[in-house]
Write a protein that holds these residues in place. Structure first.
Motif, PDB file in Angstrom:
ATOM      1  N   ASP A   1       6.191  25.620  -5.398  1.00  0.00           N
ATOM      2  CA  ASP A   1       5.246  25.144  -6.407  1.00  0.00           C
ATOM      3  C   ASP A   1       4.078  26.115  -6.484  1.00  0.00           C
ATOM      4  O   ASP A   1       3.230  26.164  -5.593  1.00  0.00           O
ATOM      5  N   GLU A   2       4.032  26.891  -7.567  1.00  0.00           N
ATOM      6  CA  GLU A   2       2.966  27.883  -7.701  1.00  0.00           C
ATOM      7  C   GLU A   2       1.626  27.243  -7.985  1.00  0.00           C
ATOM      8  O   GLU A   2       0.580  27.858  -7.818  1.00  0.00           O
ATOM      9  N   ASN A   3       1.622  25.981  -8.466  1.00  0.00           N
ATOM     10  CA  ASN A   3       0.364  25.318  -8.824  1.00  0.00           C
ATOM     11  C   ASN A   3      -0.271  24.583  -7.655  1.00  0.00           C
ATOM     12  O   ASN A   3      -1.296  23.930  -7.837  1.00  0.00           O
ATOM     13  N   ALA A   4       0.335  24.688  -6.472  1.00  0.00           N
ATOM     14  CA  ALA A   4      -0.220  23.952  -5.339  1.00  0.00           C
ATOM     15  C   ALA A   4      -1.612  24.486  -5.007  1.00  0.00           C
ATOM     16  O   ALA A   4      -1.843  25.685  -4.962  1.00  0.00           O
ATOM     17  N   ILE A   5      -2.540  23.545  -4.751  1.00  0.00           N
ATOM     18  CA  ILE A   5      -3.886  23.959  -4.366  1.00  0.00           C
ATOM     19  C   ILE A   5      -4.015  24.030  -2.853  1.00  0.00           C
ATOM     20  O   ILE A   5      -5.030  24.484  -2.331  1.00  0.00           O
ATOM     21  N   GLY A   6      -2.980  23.545  -2.155  1.00  0.00           N
ATOM     22  CA  GLY A   6      -2.996  23.622  -0.701  1.00  0.00           C
ATOM     23  C   GLY A   6      -1.599  23.373  -0.179  1.00  0.00           C
ATOM     24  O   GLY A   6      -0.888  22.510  -0.698  1.00  0.00           O
ATOM     25  N   THR A   7      -1.204  24.131   0.827  1.00  0.00           N
ATOM     26  CA  THR A   7       0.106  23.927   1.438  1.00  0.00           C
ATOM     27  C   THR A   7      -0.031  24.058   2.947  1.00  0.00           C
ATOM     28  O   THR A   7      -0.954  24.707   3.465  1.00  0.00           O
ATOM     29  N   TYR A   8       0.914  23.413   3.629  1.00  0.00           N
ATOM     30  CA  TYR A   8       0.963  23.508   5.090  1.00  0.00           C
ATOM     31  C   TYR A   8       2.400  23.340   5.514  1.00  0.00           C
ATOM     32  O   TYR A   8       3.134  22.519   4.954  1.00  0.00           O
ATOM     33  N   ALA A   9       2.810  24.106   6.497  1.00  0.00           N
ATOM     34  CA  ALA A   9       4.184  23.957   6.994  1.00  0.00           C
ATOM     35  C   ALA A   9       4.228  24.275   8.478  1.00  0.00           C
ATOM     36  O   ALA A   9       3.623  25.245   8.932  1.00  0.00           O
ATOM     37  N   ASP A  10       4.913  23.415   9.227  1.00  0.00           N
ATOM     38  CA  ASP A  10       5.276  23.731  10.600  1.00  0.00           C
ATOM     39  C   ASP A  10       6.656  23.131  10.845  1.00  0.00           C
ATOM     40  O   ASP A  10       7.326  22.702   9.910  1.00  0.00           O
ATOM     41  N   ASP A  11       7.093  23.114  12.088  1.00  0.00           N
ATOM     42  CA  ASP A  11       8.465  22.674  12.365  1.00  0.00           C
ATOM     43  C   ASP A  11       8.695  21.206  12.030  1.00  0.00           C
ATOM     44  O   ASP A  11       9.844  20.788  11.858  1.00  0.00           O
ATOM     45  N   ASN A  12       7.612  20.420  11.959  1.00  0.00           N
ATOM     46  CA  ASN A  12       7.793  18.974  11.787  1.00  0.00           C
ATOM     47  C   ASN A  12       7.151  18.408  10.534  1.00  0.00           C
ATOM     48  O   ASN A  12       7.333  17.227  10.236  1.00  0.00           O
ATOM     49  N   LEU A  13       6.417  19.223   9.814  1.00  0.00           N
ATOM     50  CA  LEU A  13       5.641  18.690   8.680  1.00  0.00           C
ATOM     51  C   LEU A  13       5.517  19.748   7.594  1.00  0.00           C
ATOM     52  O   LEU A  13       5.252  20.914   7.866  1.00  0.00           O
ATOM     53  N   ARG A  14       5.735  19.307   6.367  1.00  0.00           N
ATOM     54  CA  ARG A  14       5.470  20.175   5.210  1.00  0.00           C
ATOM     55  C   ARG A  14       4.652  19.382   4.208  1.00  0.00           C
ATOM     56  O   ARG A  14       4.999  18.245   3.877  1.00  0.00           O
ATOM     57  N   VAL A  15       3.562  19.997   3.750  1.00  0.00           N
ATOM     58  CA  VAL A  15       2.668  19.331   2.788  1.00  0.00           C
ATOM     59  C   VAL A  15       2.365  20.300   1.664  1.00  0.00           C
ATOM     60  O   VAL A  15       2.086  21.474   1.893  1.00  0.00           O
ATOM     61  N   SER A  16       2.404  19.783   0.456  1.00  0.00           N
ATOM     62  CA  SER A  16       2.026  20.591  -0.707  1.00  0.00           C
ATOM     63  C   SER A  16       1.176  19.704  -1.608  1.00  0.00           C
ATOM     64  O   SER A  16       1.596  18.618  -1.989  1.00  0.00           O
ATOM     65  N   ILE A  17      -0.025  20.174  -1.936  1.00  0.00           N
ATOM     66  CA  ILE A  17      -0.948  19.354  -2.736  1.00  0.00           C
ATOM     67  C   ILE A  17      -1.131  19.989  -4.108  1.00  0.00           C
ATOM     68  O   ILE A  17      -1.393  21.199  -4.208  1.00  0.00           O
ATOM     69  N   THR A  18      -1.005  19.181  -5.138  1.00  0.00           N
ATOM     70  CA  THR A  18      -1.212  19.652  -6.502  1.00  0.00           C
ATOM     71  C   THR A  18      -2.249  18.756  -7.186  1.00  0.00           C
ATOM     72  O   THR A  18      -2.389  17.580  -6.848  1.00  0.00           O
ATOM     73  N   GLU A  19      -2.934  19.337  -8.168  1.00  0.00           N
ATOM     74  CA  GLU A  19      -3.956  18.593  -8.916  1.00  0.00           C
ATOM     75  C   GLU A  19      -3.453  18.340 -10.330  1.00  0.00           C
ATOM     76  O   GLU A  19      -2.836  19.217 -10.948  1.00  0.00           O
ATOM     77  N   HIS A  20      -3.748  17.129 -10.828  1.00  0.00           N
ATOM     78  CA  HIS A  20      -3.254  16.742 -12.148  1.00  0.00           C
ATOM     79  C   HIS A  20      -4.358  16.003 -12.894  1.00  0.00           C
ATOM     80  O   HIS A  20      -5.383  15.611 -12.319  1.00  0.00           O
ATOM     81  N   GLU A  21      -4.107  15.782 -14.172  1.00  0.00           N
ATOM     82  CA  GLU A  21      -5.066  15.027 -14.987  1.00  0.00           C
ATOM     83  C   GLU A  21      -4.290  14.159 -15.981  1.00  0.00           C
ATOM     84  O   GLU A  21      -3.282  14.595 -16.549  1.00  0.00           O
ATOM     85  N   LEU A  22      -4.745  12.925 -16.127  1.00  0.00           N
ATOM     86  CA  LEU A  22      -4.102  12.016 -17.080  1.00  0.00           C
ATOM     87  C   LEU A  22      -5.172  11.207 -17.788  1.00  0.00           C
ATOM     88  O   LEU A  22      -5.876  10.419 -17.140  1.00  0.00           O
ATOM     89  N   ASP A  23      -5.334  11.435 -19.057  1.00  0.00           N
ATOM     90  CA  ASP A  23      -6.235  10.631 -19.891  1.00  0.00           C
ATOM     91  C   ASP A  23      -7.626  10.507 -19.278  1.00  0.00           C
ATOM     92  O   ASP A  23      -8.185   9.418 -19.159  1.00  0.00           O
ATOM     93  N   GLY A  24      -8.164  11.646 -18.833  1.00  0.00           N
ATOM     94  CA  GLY A  24      -9.516  11.647 -18.294  1.00  0.00           C
ATOM     95  C   GLY A  24      -9.603  11.263 -16.839  1.00  0.00           C
ATOM     96  O   GLY A  24     -10.707  11.136 -16.296  1.00  0.00           O
ATOM     97  N   GLY A  25      -8.474  11.068 -16.195  1.00  0.00           N
ATOM     98  CA  GLY A  25      -8.458  10.748 -14.770  1.00  0.00           C
ATOM     99  C   GLY A  25      -7.832  11.886 -13.976  1.00  0.00           C
ATOM    100  O   GLY A  25      -6.700  12.288 -14.237  1.00  0.00           O
TER     101      GLY A  25
END
Lengths: 92, 340
Positions: B100-124
């Protein structure tokens, strides 16, 4: 008795104000359990006790007042009877 | 008999108002400050040994061959496929680069993978943390103060103390005297109140309408985490026609929600809100739509409003309303193991 009634009247007002506030807060955030928590149940119980105490005191006071007024009415009737018969008032 | 002069009327009214304020203060003291006496766990539901064990299925016997040619060349014995232990998601745990090229933050190790993305919907504005864990013990929860019913603190402080890689505000169980509380395989409270979400030890997650939930069944099935705030966000793949919550909570608000894809794969959604110049938040229906569009099989709403907060590697994600609020629990991944 009057002091007793005064105290529980004000307690009833305080508890009512508390639960009116909690009811309004509960409309905005029912998830917080403002009206359903154990603390709320205790305060509701105390509220009921103060209202019952106030009601009992008021009823007792009313009965005492009614008895007093009845006694005065009887006295007034006796005086009226005596004065209509032109008799001297009986010695107490 | 002497009659005292009565107090002025306005003074009496003022004294009554002060009394109401004092009563509210005493109420708040008992509800939010003084801890409840019933803090002992009710039941250990799930516990794990020091080393996970794996069961290997038996080698299948070769089928009977009648063909002469087949008899000349015996069939190779198939390699036994190991059956992973419940709660072990190694078979599906992804490896390799994040795509995911749009991820604002990523983390990976042997037991955990996290990828954070930012979105917007109708002003939220909202943030989605896509989470993969290798083992169910990687899905952790923590109490403010490290013990059940022991206090409140900012989610960021709790997350920091556990060195959490990713954390999200929980269901703030301590604000209510009812509702299921299951944390890290331990049952603390079993009274039913509102919709419930259960993460089972095998990695499946299910949310239940209040009337449908059976605590005994959930315990027997191996409930590992359990929350009571709600409402349930997805009903048979659709936006629910009604929600078990109030109109105020249905409106635009900051949100925190958890979504489930498959055992070992989850998402945490955090929504900024009540900030007209930045993000007005999402309605409950919009949140349901977001979770469905993300592809979640099931999803559940956690405590929102000022309570909601997400942190990633020690940093607060987004802009929590008024800087967040002290709450009683968090969900977190990575970092230290739970103390309770």
């Amino acid at each position: 008795m009057r002091t007793f009634r005064n105290v529980f009247s004000h307690l009833s007002i305080i508890f009512s104000g508390l639960f009116i506030t909690l009811t309004i807060l509960n409309q905005y955030n029912p998830g917080m359990g403002f009206l359903t928590s154990t603390v709320s149940m205790v305060f509701i119980f105390l509220f009921c006790l103060s209202v019952v105490a106030l009601a009992v005191a008021t009823i007792m006071d009313n009965r005492k007042h009614a008895k007093h007024m009845h006694h005065r009415a009887e006295e007034a009737a006796r005086w009226k009877k005596i004065s209509s018969n032109n008799q001297r008032p009986p010695q107490k | 008999m002497r009659h005292k002069k009565p107090l002025p009327g306005m003074l009496v009214v003022l004294l009554d108002l002060l009394g109401i304020g004092a009563a509210l203060g005493i109420y708040a003291l008992f509800l939010f400050v003084i801890p409840s006496s019933s803090n002992a766990p009710l039941q250990d539901i799930v516990s794990f040994g020091a080393t996970p064990t794996m069961e290997v299925s038996a080698t299948p016997e070769p089928a009977a061959q009648t063909d002469d040619a087949a008899l000349a060349t015996p069939a190779a014995t198939p390699t036994p496929s190991p059956t992973p232990a419940p709660g072990d998601f190694s078979a599906t745990f992804p490896t390799g680069e994040f795509d995911d090229e749009n991820a604002i933050g990523t983390y990976a190790d042997d037991n955990l993978r996290v990828s954070i993305t930012e979105h917007e919907l109708d002003g939220g504005v909202y943030f989605v943390a896509d989470v993969w864990i290798r083992n169910i013990q990687g899905f952790k929860t923590a109490f403010a103060g490290d013990k059940y019913n022991s206090g409140y603190e900012l989610p960021s402080d709790t997350a920091s103390r556990y060195n959490a890689i990713l954390a999200l505000s929980g269901d703030c169980y301590r604000a209510r005297n009812e509702g299921i509380v299951i944390r890290n395989g331990v049952l603390y409270r079993d009274s039913r109140s509102g919709d419930v979400c259960i993460l089972y030890a095998d990695g499946t997650m299910e949310s239940y309408y209040e009337s449908e939930f059976d605590i005994d069944e959930a315990v027997a099935r191996g409930a590992y985490q359990g929350w009571s705030f709600g409402p349930k966000l997805i009903d048979n793949g659709q936006v629910p026609t009604s929600y078990n919550t109030s109109d105020a909570i249905m409106a635009h608000n900051p949100r925190a929600a958890i979504g489930y894809y498959a055992p070992g794969h989850y998402c945490l959604v955090y929504v900024d809100g009540r900030q007209p110049d930045y993000s007005k938040g999402l309605t409950m229906k919009e949140l349901s739509q977001v979770m469905i569009e993300l592809g979640c099989v099931d999803a559940y709403n956690l405590d929102g409003g000022q309570s909601s907060m997400m942190t990633f590697q020690g940093q607060v994600v987004g802009q929590p309303y008024k800087g967040g609020r002290e709450i009683s629990d968090i969900i977190y991944f990575g970092g230290d193991d739970p103390k309770a």
